[in-house]
Scaffold this motif. Structure first.
Motif, short mmCIF file in Angstrom:
data_model
loop_
_atom_site.label_atom_id
_atom_site.label_comp_id
_atom_site.label_asym_id
_atom_site.label_seq_id
_atom_site.Cartn_x
_atom_site.Cartn_y
_atom_site.Cartn_z
N MET A 106 0.85 -1.18 0.00
CA MET A 106 0.00 0.00 0.00
C MET A 106 0.89 1.24 0.00
O MET A 106 2.09 1.17 0.29
N ASP A 107 0.31 2.39 -0.32
CA ASP A 107 1.07 3.64 -0.30
C ASP A 107 1.66 3.88 1.08
O ASP A 107 1.04 3.58 2.11
N ALA A 108 2.89 4.42 1.10
CA ALA A 108 3.61 4.78 2.33
C ALA A 108 4.09 3.58 3.13
O ALA A 108 4.47 3.72 4.29
N ALA A 109 4.09 2.40 2.53
CA ALA A 109 4.57 1.21 3.25
C ALA A 109 6.09 1.17 3.32
O ALA A 109 6.65 0.41 4.11
N LYS A 165 8.99 -12.53 -3.83
CA LYS A 165 7.87 -11.58 -3.89
C LYS A 165 7.59 -11.08 -2.47
O LYS A 165 7.26 -11.87 -1.59
N ILE A 166 7.73 -9.78 -2.29
CA ILE A 166 7.65 -9.18 -0.96
C ILE A 166 6.43 -8.28 -0.85
O ILE A 166 6.28 -7.32 -1.62
N PHE A 167 5.56 -8.61 0.09
CA PHE A 167 4.44 -7.74 0.44
C PHE A 167 4.79 -7.03 1.73
O PHE A 167 4.94 -7.66 2.78
N LEU A 168 4.96 -5.71 1.66
CA LEU A 168 5.25 -4.92 2.85
C LEU A 168 3.93 -4.65 3.57
O LEU A 168 3.09 -3.89 3.10
N ASN A 169 3.80 -5.28 4.71
CA ASN A 169 2.54 -5.26 5.46
C ASN A 169 2.52 -4.10 6.45
O ASN A 169 2.96 -4.22 7.59
N VAL A 170 2.03 -2.96 6.00
CA VAL A 170 1.94 -1.78 6.87
C VAL A 170 0.52 -1.68 7.43
O VAL A 170 -0.46 -2.04 6.76
N SER A 171 0.39 -1.22 8.66
CA SER A 171 -0.93 -1.06 9.26
C SER A 171 -1.58 0.22 8.77
O SER A 171 -0.91 1.17 8.33
N LYS A 172 -2.88 0.28 8.87
CA LYS A 172 -3.62 1.48 8.46
C LYS A 172 -3.24 2.67 9.35
O LYS A 172 -3.15 3.82 8.88
N GLU A 173 -2.98 2.39 10.62
CA GLU A 173 -2.59 3.45 11.56
C GLU A 173 -1.23 4.03 11.20
O GLU A 173 -1.03 5.25 11.24
N GLU A 174 -0.27 3.15 10.84
CA GLU A 174 1.06 3.63 10.47
C GLU A 174 1.01 4.39 9.15
O GLU A 174 1.72 5.39 8.98
N GLN A 175 0.17 3.94 8.22
CA GLN A 175 0.04 4.68 6.97
C GLN A 175 -0.45 6.11 7.23
O GLN A 175 0.05 7.07 6.64
N LYS A 176 -1.44 6.24 8.11
CA LYS A 176 -1.95 7.57 8.46
C LYS A 176 -0.83 8.45 9.02
O LYS A 176 -0.68 9.62 8.65
N LYS A 177 -0.02 7.89 9.92
CA LYS A 177 1.10 8.62 10.51
C LYS A 177 2.06 9.11 9.43
O LYS A 177 2.50 10.28 9.44
N ARG A 178 2.39 8.26 8.48
CA ARG A 178 3.33 8.62 7.42
C ARG A 178 2.73 9.64 6.46
O ARG A 178 3.43 10.52 5.96
N PRO A 212 7.53 -17.88 -4.12
CA PRO A 212 6.77 -17.63 -2.89
C PRO A 212 6.57 -16.14 -2.58
O PRO A 212 7.33 -15.28 -3.03
N TRP A 213 5.54 -15.88 -1.80
CA TRP A 213 5.34 -14.55 -1.23
C TRP A 213 5.91 -14.52 0.18
O TRP A 213 5.83 -15.49 0.92
N TYR A 214 6.46 -13.36 0.54
CA TYR A 214 6.92 -13.10 1.90
C TYR A 214 6.15 -11.90 2.42
O TYR A 214 6.12 -10.85 1.78
N VAL A 215 5.52 -12.06 3.57
CA VAL A 215 4.77 -10.97 4.19
C VAL A 215 5.65 -10.35 5.27
O VAL A 215 5.87 -10.94 6.33
N ILE A 216 6.18 -9.15 4.96
CA ILE A 216 7.17 -8.52 5.82
C ILE A 216 6.53 -7.43 6.67
O ILE A 216 5.87 -6.53 6.13
N PRO A 217 6.72 -7.46 7.99
CA PRO A 217 6.21 -6.38 8.84
C PRO A 217 6.82 -5.05 8.40
O PRO A 217 8.04 -4.94 8.25
#
Length: 293
Positions: free
Chosen positions: A67-70, A182-195, A240-245
């Motif tokens: 997502m944007d700002a991840a 394949k890397i999915f940067l898993n950002v929270s909605k709260e952190e996106q708002k902060k950024r 494979p996909w990797y879900v990265i915090p």
């Protein structure tokens, strides 16, 4: 950082749910440890990249989706900063051009694949065609597909076919020596708002923000659903996909670096073996140099 690859690799795509993955996970590491760890990983990655280049049998394709700002741009910048730029290519995919829309959706991505011995990084990728296009199916109409006359024609069968095209494409790459991460940067909605707020409040970051970003944010749940389906349909052993915090950027960079290193190690890179004739020729060259006055 033991077993980092296993921690974040999607091994059971059928049951994958984003909510099961903590965006703020740091594996009990502290931020003040991160710089030293990252520097060590950069050194190891640099050595492995040189071996990849010399062996010239495999290529490495790293795909970033988020997502944007991840933090895709900063992750690429910091984790790849120790690599030799001659052996590394970065492509950022924006909205397709008119030329690209005159071809199938994989065409522009196939053009940007890394050659043997090189690392290719795709900042966004062919997966946009099952993400943003899934949330905004009207974008599909721009492709002028013969069988699609209206959004009503974009049904379940259409998406299944598109997933199959992606799986076949990646299998072909894997079968021919390209290792895919394949890397999915898993950002929270709260952190996106902060950024987003940081980008609005800091004049030096204004260029990073667009009001359209908020329009997409309002569709957060739709995007999460699209990401989940995408990962379920396209995560398999060869690709494979990797879900990265992604809430803690310092940890994100460490995790990505370790996954890349692990992928390079799986290639069992070896330098080309010289023939007896070539070894003898080297001995002759050494003797000539030794004989110089």
């Amino acid at each position: 950082m033991e077993n980092t690859t296993k921690k974040f690799k999607v091994v059971n795509p059928t049951g994958f749910k984003i909510k099961d993955h903590d965006p703020a996970f740091t594996d009990k590491l502290k931020k003040d440890q991160s710089q030293g760890i990252l520097e060590g990983l950069k050194t190891e990655m640099e050595s492995l990249q040189e071996q990849l280049y010399v062996a010239n049998k495999h290529s490495l394709l790293i795909i970033f989706q988020a997502m944007d700002a991840a933090g895709k741009d900063s992750a690429i910048k910091h984790t790849m900063s120790g690599l030799n730029p001659q052996g590394c290519q970065v492509f950022s995919f924006k909205q397709p051009s008119s030329e690209e829309l005159d071809h199938d959706f994989l065409w522009r991505h196939a053009k940007a694949l890394p050659e043997r011995g090189r690392i290719g990084i795709h900042n966004r990728s062919h997966y946009e065609n099952v993400l943003v296009c899934k949330v905004h199916p009207e974008y599909i109409l721009n492709e002028r597909i013969a069988s699609i006359s209206s959004v009503a024609d974009i049904n379940k069968s259409f998406w299944e076919s598109r997933y199959e095209s992606i799986r076949t494409f990646e299998k072909h790459l894997s079968d021919n020596g390209t290792v895919i991460i394949k890397i999915f940067l898993n950002v929270s909605k709260e952190e996106q708002k902060k950024r987003f707020m940081e980008r609005i409040e800091d004049p030096l970051k204004h260029w990073k923000f667009s009001s359209a970003d908020l329009d997409e944010r309002e569709l957060w749940d739709d995007y999460m659903k699209a990401y989940e389906e995408m990962i379920r349909e396209t995560s398999f052993d060869q690709s494979p996909w990797y879900v990265i915090p992604a809430d803690k950027k310092w940890f994100t960079r460490i995790a990505i670096s370790q996954i890349i290193i692990d992928a390079l190690k799986t290639m069992k890179l070896q330098p080309p073996q010289l023939t007896e004739k070539e070894v003898a020729r080297l001995a002759e060259c050494k003797a000539r140099l030794d004989a110089e006055k």
